[in-house]
Write an enzyme that holds these catalytic residues in place. Sequence first.
Site, short mmCIF file in Angstrom:
data_model
loop_
_atom_site.label_atom_id
_atom_site.label_comp_id
_atom_site.label_asym_id
_atom_site.label_seq_id
_atom_site.Cartn_x
_atom_site.Cartn_y
_atom_site.Cartn_z
N THR A 58 4.87 12.09 1.27
CA THR A 58 3.42 12.04 1.16
C THR A 58 3.04 12.66 -0.16
O THR A 58 3.80 13.43 -0.75
CB THR A 58 2.73 12.78 2.33
OG1 THR A 58 1.31 12.62 2.24
CG2 THR A 58 3.06 14.25 2.33
N THR A 102 -1.01 10.82 3.79
CA THR A 102 -0.35 9.72 4.49
C THR A 102 0.23 10.31 5.76
O THR A 102 0.61 11.48 5.78
CB THR A 102 0.79 9.16 3.62
OG1 THR A 102 0.24 8.54 2.46
CG2 THR A 102 1.64 8.16 4.38
N VAL A 115 -0.61 -0.38 -4.84
CA VAL A 115 0.30 -0.02 -3.75
C VAL A 115 1.06 1.23 -4.17
O VAL A 115 1.58 1.30 -5.30
CB VAL A 115 1.29 -1.16 -3.44
CG1 VAL A 115 2.31 -0.71 -2.40
CG2 VAL A 115 0.55 -2.40 -2.96
N GLY A 116 1.13 2.20 -3.30
CA GLY A 116 1.87 3.43 -3.59
C GLY A 116 3.25 3.41 -2.97
O GLY A 116 3.84 2.36 -2.73
#
Length: 339
Positions: free
Chosen positions: A250, A199, A228-229
């Site tokens: 991340t 990310t 969704v993270g």
Amino acid sequence: MDRRKFLKNASLTSIGLAAGSSVLACAKTEKTLTDATQQKEDTTTIIDNTSFPVSICTWGFVDANAKAGQTLEQGVKALDAAIAGVAIEEENLTNTTVGKGGAPDRDGQVTLDACVMDSSGDCGAVVCVQNITNVALLAKKVMTETPHVILAAKGAEDFAYTQGFKKENLLTEASKKAWEDWKKTSEYKPIINIENHDTIGMLCLDKDGDIAGACTTSGLSYKMKGRVGDSPIIGSGLFVDNQVGGAAATGLGEEILKTVGSFLIVELMRNGMHPQQACEEAINRIVNKNKNHKDFQAAYIAINKAGQTGSYCIHPGFAYMKYQHGKNERILSKAFLKA
């Protein structure tokens, strides 16, 4: 002494002790508050604005961080600089973890997530967005042009068109081929430090000393539809408090979500921790709560009001970019596990 006199005297004694204790407690509290106030005043005096501006971002996104840093040097505010920086990767077709060209879900659909947080404390986010490349900017539009914080899926996409965003096919030929190859086995397993969960989280400190951030991702490669993270979730993937500092995350979002790590880091800095110490404590929380921590990566970056930065991760191999005084450098993060 009869029972009535004994109880009366005992009550008076208790009142006296309680009053004395209260006075002592008040005095102690007043001293603590005075010390805390003095500490805050001392912290303020050591902030040197000649160290501003600063931009940092997760991983080795050299061009993105350079863009943010150079934009800050032109006097642009922190949030706009962060959005300009992450847009470089959102538009980078070779980056399979962010924006256009990102790896699709198991059904072959590229869905993007992003959030932003301004120095004012305002924030915006979008999740599961298709056909829109610059979702960090879209998250800002949610923040500034709607009464909401989060818009999802088709609702977020439709809103984007009202704001002038153009519809684009986010699935490139390279990503499509990789997805078709993956379908032959359909096996999913997080690969540490390999781009199936990276990310770009970016934090900017502008010339006025204001902090803001952006976080944008295409999420896990071949994720379940609708997954969704942590990245678009305020407090997990990103958090900023302009009086203190900011943090971004991340790695494997499912694990980062469980400890609300970016918020935790900012609160630890509020209580006097250096950004490095705060990042280390946040990773320790993840490790201590999960006996399988050797099976995934998680990492944090952080910056405080003085422009000091820090990072920490579970596995060696994570690095972050830092732009300051015209220099854009890659800094290898310390890790909980040893190589």
